[in-house]
Design a protein around this motif. Structure first.
Motif, PDB file in Angstrom:
ATOM      1  N   VAL A  25      47.465  -1.129  27.578  1.00 20.69           N
ATOM      2  CA  VAL A  25      46.858  -1.276  29.040  1.00 20.69           C
ATOM      3  C   VAL A  25      47.978  -1.672  29.980  1.00 20.69           C
ATOM      4  O   VAL A  25      48.981  -2.388  29.717  1.00 20.69           O
ATOM      5  CB  VAL A  25      45.580  -1.938  29.282  1.00 20.69           C
ATOM      6  CG1 VAL A  25      44.598  -1.402  28.263  1.00 20.69           C
ATOM      7  CG2 VAL A  25      45.927  -3.339  28.799  1.00 20.69           C
ATOM      8  N   SER A  26      47.980  -1.133  31.199  1.00 15.27           N
ATOM      9  CA  SER A  26      48.908  -1.332  32.274  1.00 15.27           C
ATOM     10  C   SER A  26      48.792  -2.968  32.323  1.00 15.27           C
ATOM     11  O   SER A  26      47.519  -3.611  32.282  1.00 15.27           O
ATOM     12  CB  SER A  26      48.520  -0.943  33.553  1.00 15.27           C
ATOM     13  OG  SER A  26      48.922  -1.353  34.607  1.00 15.27           O
ATOM     14  N   SER A  27      49.731  -3.606  32.543  1.00 11.99           N
ATOM     15  CA  SER A  27      49.975  -4.969  32.634  1.00 11.99           C
ATOM     16  C   SER A  27      49.229  -5.787  34.082  1.00 11.99           C
ATOM     17  O   SER A  27      49.054  -6.809  34.076  1.00 11.99           O
ATOM     18  CB  SER A  27      51.246  -5.562  32.777  1.00 11.99           C
ATOM     19  OG  SER A  27      51.875  -5.065  33.892  1.00 11.99           O
ATOM     20  N   ILE A  28      48.925  -4.899  35.070  1.00 12.99           N
ATOM     21  CA  ILE A  28      47.934  -5.283  36.207  1.00 12.99           C
ATOM     22  C   ILE A  28      46.665  -4.866  36.108  1.00 12.99           C
ATOM     23  O   ILE A  28      45.781  -5.335  37.226  1.00 12.99           O
ATOM     24  CB  ILE A  28      48.756  -5.108  37.443  1.00 12.99           C
ATOM     25  CG1 ILE A  28      48.782  -3.516  37.511  1.00 12.99           C
ATOM     26  CG2 ILE A  28      50.232  -5.585  37.600  1.00 12.99           C
ATOM     27  CD1 ILE A  28      49.403  -3.042  38.767  1.00 12.99           C
ATOM     28  N   VAL A  29      46.161  -4.337  35.009  1.00  9.34           N
ATOM     29  CA  VAL A  29      44.821  -4.027  35.004  1.00  9.34           C
ATOM     30  C   VAL A  29      44.020  -5.024  34.351  1.00  9.34           C
ATOM     31  O   VAL A  29      44.540  -5.938  33.558  1.00  9.34           O
ATOM     32  CB  VAL A  29      44.557  -2.943  33.803  1.00  9.34           C
ATOM     33  CG1 VAL A  29      43.416  -2.649  33.743  1.00  9.34           C
ATOM     34  CG2 VAL A  29      45.224  -1.704  34.338  1.00  9.34           C
ATOM     35  N   LYS A  30      42.857  -5.325  35.166  1.00  3.20           N
ATOM     36  CA  LYS A  30      42.045  -6.664  34.711  1.00  3.20           C
ATOM     37  C   LYS A  30      41.162  -6.387  33.475  1.00  3.20           C
ATOM     38  O   LYS A  30      40.634  -7.309  33.156  1.00  3.20           O
ATOM     39  CB  LYS A  30      41.347  -7.107  35.999  1.00  3.20           C
ATOM     40  CG  LYS A  30      42.432  -7.500  36.870  1.00  3.20           C
ATOM     41  CD  LYS A  30      41.524  -7.915  38.349  1.00  3.20           C
ATOM     42  CE  LYS A  30      42.505  -8.126  39.510  1.00  3.20           C
ATOM     43  NZ  LYS A  30      42.609  -9.522  39.997  1.00  3.20           N
ATOM     44  N   TYR A  31      41.093  -5.177  33.053  1.00  5.82           N
ATOM     45  CA  TYR A  31      40.014  -4.987  32.055  1.00  5.82           C
ATOM     46  C   TYR A  31      40.590  -3.915  31.085  1.00  5.82           C
ATOM     47  O   TYR A  31      41.397  -2.965  31.525  1.00  5.82           O
ATOM     48  CB  TYR A  31      38.504  -4.485  32.637  1.00  5.82           C
ATOM     49  CG  TYR A  31      37.872  -5.348  33.258  1.00  5.82           C
ATOM     50  CD1 TYR A  31      37.086  -6.218  32.671  1.00  5.82           C
ATOM     51  CD2 TYR A  31      38.191  -5.269  34.586  1.00  5.82           C
ATOM     52  CE1 TYR A  31      36.363  -7.033  33.537  1.00  5.82           C
ATOM     53  CE2 TYR A  31      37.164  -6.124  35.500  1.00  5.82           C
ATOM     54  CZ  TYR A  31      36.430  -7.117  34.820  1.00  5.82           C
ATOM     55  OH  TYR A  31      35.673  -8.159  35.691  1.00  5.82           O
ATOM     56  N   CYS A  32      40.533  -4.225  29.855  1.00  2.29           N
ATOM     57  CA  CYS A  32      40.920  -3.336  28.693  1.00  2.29           C
ATOM     58  C   CYS A  32      40.357  -1.740  28.677  1.00  2.29           C
ATOM     59  O   CYS A  32      39.228  -1.659  28.821  1.00  2.29           O
ATOM     60  CB  CYS A  32      40.933  -4.041  27.378  1.00  2.29           C
ATOM     61  SG  CYS A  32      41.353  -2.602  25.897  1.00  2.29           S
ATOM     62  N   TRP A  33      41.026  -0.767  28.727  1.00  5.03           N
ATOM     63  CA  TRP A  33      40.504   0.461  28.867  1.00  5.03           C
ATOM     64  C   TRP A  33      39.809   0.806  27.501  1.00  5.03           C
ATOM     65  O   TRP A  33      38.851   1.765  27.394  1.00  5.03           O
ATOM     66  CB  TRP A  33      41.390   1.624  28.961  1.00  5.03           C
ATOM     67  CG  TRP A  33      42.371   1.431  30.210  1.00  5.03           C
ATOM     68  CD1 TRP A  33      41.912   0.933  31.308  1.00  5.03           C
ATOM     69  CD2 TRP A  33      43.737   1.798  30.445  1.00  5.03           C
ATOM     70  NE1 TRP A  33      42.778   0.990  32.363  1.00  5.03           N
ATOM     71  CE2 TRP A  33      43.943   1.388  32.002  1.00  5.03           C
ATOM     72  CE3 TRP A  33      44.632   2.277  29.633  1.00  5.03           C
ATOM     73  CZ2 TRP A  33      45.203   1.713  32.635  1.00  5.03           C
ATOM     74  CZ3 TRP A  33      45.737   2.663  30.445  1.00  5.03           C
ATOM     75  CH2 TRP A  33      46.036   2.472  32.013  1.00  5.03           C
ATOM     76  N   CYS A  35      38.324  -1.672  25.150  1.00  4.19           N
ATOM     77  CA  CYS A  35      37.103  -2.483  24.771  1.00  4.19           C
ATOM     78  C   CYS A  35      36.420  -2.803  25.888  1.00  4.19           C
ATOM     79  O   CYS A  35      35.215  -3.531  25.931  1.00  4.19           O
ATOM     80  CB  CYS A  35      37.420  -3.782  23.863  1.00  4.19           C
ATOM     81  SG  CYS A  35      38.378  -4.680  24.842  1.00  4.19           S
ATOM     82  N   GLY A  36      36.703  -2.847  27.196  1.00  3.58           N
ATOM     83  CA  GLY A  36      36.309  -3.293  28.447  1.00  3.58           C
ATOM     84  C   GLY A  36      36.410  -4.665  28.868  1.00  3.58           C
ATOM     85  O   GLY A  36      35.729  -5.313  29.748  1.00  3.58           O
ATOM     86  N   LYS A  37      36.879  -5.661  27.943  1.00  2.00           N
ATOM     87  CA  LYS A  37      37.175  -7.010  28.126  1.00  2.00           C
ATOM     88  C   LYS A  37      37.979  -7.507  29.215  1.00  2.00           C
ATOM     89  O   LYS A  37      39.292  -6.654  29.126  1.00  2.00           O
ATOM     90  CB  LYS A  37      37.204  -7.772  26.767  1.00  2.00           C
ATOM     91  CG  LYS A  37      35.981  -7.583  25.954  1.00  2.00           C
ATOM     92  CD  LYS A  37      36.165  -8.613  24.475  1.00  2.00           C
ATOM     93  CE  LYS A  37      34.673  -8.278  23.933  1.00  2.00           C
ATOM     94  NZ  LYS A  37      34.923  -9.195  22.874  1.00  2.00           N
ATOM     95  N   GLN A  38      38.004  -8.297  29.670  1.00  2.00           N
ATOM     96  CA  GLN A  38      39.124  -8.822  30.719  1.00  2.00           C
ATOM     97  C   GLN A  38      40.600  -9.277  29.873  1.00  2.00           C
ATOM     98  O   GLN A  38      40.437  -9.678  28.830  1.00  2.00           O
ATOM     99  CB  GLN A  38      38.809 -10.152  31.507  1.00  2.00           C
ATOM    100  CG  GLN A  38      37.596 -10.009  32.468  1.00  2.00           C
ATOM    101  CD  GLN A  38      37.531 -11.036  33.423  1.00  2.00           C
ATOM    102  OE1 GLN A  38      37.601 -12.282  32.904  1.00  2.00           O
ATOM    103  NE2 GLN A  38      37.367 -10.902  34.499  1.00  2.00           N
ATOM    104  N   ILE A  39      41.440  -8.830  30.436  1.00  2.72           N
ATOM    105  CA  ILE A  39      42.734  -9.054  29.806  1.00  2.72           C
ATOM    106  C   ILE A  39      43.693 -10.085  30.736  1.00  2.72           C
ATOM    107  O   ILE A  39      44.952 -10.335  30.304  1.00  2.72           O
ATOM    108  CB  ILE A  39      43.504  -7.788  29.485  1.00  2.72           C
ATOM    109  CG1 ILE A  39      43.961  -6.956  31.012  1.00  2.72           C
ATOM    110  CG2 ILE A  39      42.951  -6.754  28.748  1.00  2.72           C
ATOM    111  CD1 ILE A  39      44.884  -6.127  30.866  1.00  2.72           C
ATOM    112  N   ASN A  40      43.156 -10.667  31.884  1.00  2.13           N
ATOM    113  CA  ASN A  40      44.002 -11.421  32.603  1.00  2.13           C
ATOM    114  C   ASN A  40      44.318 -12.697  31.899  1.00  2.13           C
ATOM    115  O   ASN A  40      45.227 -13.499  32.094  1.00  2.13           O
ATOM    116  CB  ASN A  40      43.104 -11.819  33.928  1.00  2.13           C
ATOM    117  CG  ASN A  40      41.909 -12.274  33.794  1.00  2.13           C
ATOM    118  OD1 ASN A  40      41.374 -12.631  32.429  1.00  2.13           O
ATOM    119  ND2 ASN A  40      41.258 -13.003  34.697  1.00  2.13           N
ATOM    120  N   VAL A  41      43.637 -13.017  30.567  1.00  2.00           N
ATOM    121  CA  VAL A  41      43.958 -14.125  29.840  1.00  2.00           C
ATOM    122  C   VAL A  41      45.281 -14.151  29.327  1.00  2.00           C
ATOM    123  O   VAL A  41      46.184 -14.878  29.047  1.00  2.00           O
ATOM    124  CB  VAL A  41      42.941 -14.266  28.718  1.00  2.00           C
ATOM    125  CG1 VAL A  41      43.084 -13.068  27.731  1.00  2.00           C
ATOM    126  CG2 VAL A  41      43.252 -15.559  27.804  1.00  2.00           C
TER     127      VAL A  41
END
Length: 87
Positions: A25-33, A35-41
């Motif tokens: 996913v894009s490194s600035i997207v906040k959710y995975c395309w 699974c839909g979970k947050q990726i800001n971690v």
């Protein structure tokens, strides 16, 4: 000193970990395309596993600040600017 490795355009989702195109996913997207979970971690920890923003330390690029996404900088203000960019 300055940024040694800029923020990557895409990162792998830490939740899916399947290697599918949907999990990159894009490194600035906040959710995975995928699974839909947050990726800001990804941006909230260092490659060593400690929270981002702790002191610089020696790693693959020498004495620097490391973000788990792959971003590396030698100055703390550059790390903090990176963290703000992805929020």
């Amino acid at each position: 000193m300055t940024v040694l490795v800029p923020m990557p355009l895409t990162v792998a989702c830490p939740h899916c970990k399947t290697g599918d195109e949907a999990t990159v996913v894009s490194s600035i997207v906040k959710y995975c395309w995928g699974c839909g979970k947050q990726i800001n971690v990804i941006h909230e920890s260092c490659i060593c596993g400690k929270p981002a923003g702790h002191r610089r330390h020696r790693g693959p690029h020498g004495l620097a600040y490391y973000c788990r996404c792959g971003f590396v900088a030698t100055r703390r203000d550059e790390l903090m600017a990176h963290m703000e960019e992805v929020r």
